[in-house]
Enzyme design. Structure first.
Site, PDB file in Angstrom:
ATOM      1  N   SER A 156       0.831  -1.154   0.030  1.00  0.00           N
ATOM      2  CA  SER A 156       0.017  -0.117  -0.043  1.00  0.00           C
ATOM      3  C   SER A 156       0.981   1.192  -0.067  1.00  0.00           C
ATOM      4  CB  SER A 156      -0.739   0.103   1.214  1.00  0.00           C
ATOM      5  OG  SER A 156      -1.475   1.394   1.579  1.00  0.00           O
ATOM      6  N   TYR A 195      -1.495   0.433   9.607  1.00  0.00           N
ATOM      7  CA  TYR A 195      -1.477  -0.153   8.466  1.00  0.00           C
ATOM      8  C   TYR A 195      -0.410  -0.028   7.329  1.00  0.00           C
ATOM      9  CZ  TYR A 195      -4.022  -1.472   3.819  1.00  0.00           C
ATOM     10  OH  TYR A 195      -4.022  -1.949   2.592  1.00  0.00           O
ATOM     11  N   LYS A 239       2.103  -2.828   6.443  1.00  0.00           N
ATOM     12  CA  LYS A 239       2.349  -3.207   5.136  1.00  0.00           C
ATOM     13  C   LYS A 239       3.945  -3.018   4.760  1.00  0.00           C
ATOM     14  CE  LYS A 239      -1.520  -4.310   3.140  1.00  0.00           C
ATOM     15  NZ  LYS A 239      -1.623  -5.842   2.573  1.00  0.00           N
TER      16      LYS A 239
END
Lengths: 327, 327
Positions: free
Chosen positions: B125, B149, B153
């Site tokens: 991402s 997040y 990632k």
């Protein structure tokens, strides 16, 4: 003011013991008096190794039982220096991840659950960099490790930064330069020879140089490394901003320049103790590490730096050999 | 030539189902005929969702039991699309790490132990980037995520690269642009509004824009994302070099430009469905994502890219709405 509780994970290692000695000698950390120093390691150090300021009241030495220690009382300062070194992490893939990644995560989780927001100083490594790099690596450089050790340290940096962003810890990851001259015996780190080509001849012993003379490293003395770790524990978190990983200040020295300095400080006889015997594995690992860094952030934050390789060798002779060269 | 076994982890999600549909429709992957497609997810998709080429012989759908599946037969291709999305990973810190880090590590470990060196395509991402960034982010940019997040990632990218370096997998991490227009219902991702401000009005429903009109995103259509994932599974690993994480090609579009395009394609009545209601949390997360990327590597490797936001909206209307706009 209550004395600060300091936990040193990897406290049995060279840096851990020196760090404990220095903290005990100065009797404070940041603006607080030092309360206690806890050293945790697989193999715990002897209290006698920690200098004249060490006492049974101030020092708690624990072999192994990290979970018990963390549950018992939450430290104000955590120095996380424990790691499976580069050569071993490359040979034993699962062990490197278990210790270097899971171990770091466990410490951070303990701090999160304790909810006292300790200062968390993580010793990272230049091995987070690798592959094609600019001649002078900037702070903004992407981490593209070419060893499992480097990948694990880069993951540790991300963990420290995320736990810090969430305010679970006041986290600083410091990429220490390769420590030269490292006292003691050679270890499994691919960089071990960078110390042994100086240390062994100064003790009248033979040493092996496994790479070409022009292979360079970014190095710092043990004294500067210890002062840098303490500095990382004391800098203002507000000035640090969003980037919690700092490249530590060092100097660029080639293997050949080290031997030249050894000759200047200890004579040609010392240098003659060094035999060249190329090792492709070591050359590949060390060759993937960059040789110079911009270090703008660490410089701005006032981290200390060594003066020269000659000064590093002289400091080693004074501090570790009581001024006496055997060669 | 034996048919290739493909595993899609997160196969119940929008991208997973579309990827399975496309692979089944084309009947091959790389130079090999397609043998089987296994979809694994917490909530498994229905076989009817996978298009007319799907059959019980070719498709195996498993809810949950990933370990059993991996032990049974080693896939030749693993697409790892499963993740706790950004908003939820920020709210539930342990869950984000358990799924986004430990889940990825478990898959890679299974591949290492199977020892068949599968192609491993990891959907990463843009959230790996954050903080102060250049206007156009280069491939060499350091990952400084400002969300859990993004940190997870970035850790996944490092894991994929290290397992690839050790030749346990042929690993490619692809940082997909934000997918617009994402079909289905809004989800907990902070980026969810980027699709809903187009999708909901096209279905005659109201939508909320939680950020300023000039907030920009780097987006790709579902079709381009699927073609990019398949491309990542087919590129020559030898050309990839040491850097296994690629920033996927996208186009930069502001929320305002999206609404302008919506007006051009579907009329002012559709745009009137969008109400502005600022949300600081979403604005902070999305605002920390960069808006433009150089993507030199992905361009050099021939990854596909969308033509315009108008074309993206028109493709959505054709593919998902059978050409019919309700607004």
């Amino acid at each position: 003011m209550n004395g600060a509780r300091v936990l040193i994970v990897g406290g049995g290692g060279m840096l851990g013991r020196k760090l404990a000695r220095r903290l005990l000698a100065q009797g404070r950390i940041g603006k607080r008096p030092l309360g206690s120093v806890h050293l945790v390691d697989l193999k715990a150090p002897e209290i006698a190794d920690l200098g004249t300021a060490a006492s049974a009241e101030a020092v708690d030495i624990v072999a192994g039982d990290l979970d018990g220690l963390l549950a018992r009382r939450a430290p104000d300062y955590i120095f996380h220096l424990a790691a499976i070194v580069s050569g071993e992490a490359e040979q034993n893939f699962p062990l490197g991840y278990a210790v270097n990644v899971e171990g770091t995560r466990r410490l951070l989780e303990a701090a999160r659950l304790a909810a006292n927001r300790p200062r968390f100083v993580f010793s990272s490594s230049l091995a987070v960099f690798g592959g094609r790099l600019p001649d002078i690596v900037p702070d903004s450089q992407r981490t593209t490790p070419q060893s499992s050790y480097g990948a694990q340290k880069a993951i540790g940096e991300l963990l420290v930064a995320d736990y810090a962003r969430k305010a679970y810890v006041d986290g600083v990851a410091l990429r220490l330069p390769t420590i030269v001259v490292r006292p003691g015996a050679p270890n499994k780190a691919a960089s071990s020879f960078l110390s042994s080509i100086l240390r062994e001849p100064l003790a009248g012993k033979d040493a092996v140089l496994p790479v070409a003379d022009d292979v360079a490293a970014w190095i710092a003395s043990p004294g500067i490394a210890i002062r840098s770790l303490i500095h990382a524990a004391e800098i203002d978190m507000a000035t640090l901003g969003a980037d919690h990983a700092l490249t530590g200040r060092g100097i660029t020295v080639t293997a050949g320049e080290m031997l030249d300095a050894l000759s200047r400080v200890a004579g040609a006889k010392a240098v003659a103790r060094v035999r060249r015997s190329p090792d492709d594995t070591i050359a590949r690992i060390v060759g993937s590490w960059p040789r110079a860094f911009a270090c703008d952030a660490a410089t701005r934050f006032g981290f200390p730096v060594d003066e020269s390789i000659d000064a590093i060798i002289r400091a080693y002779i004074d501090e570790e050999l009581s001024g006496i060269v055997v060669a």
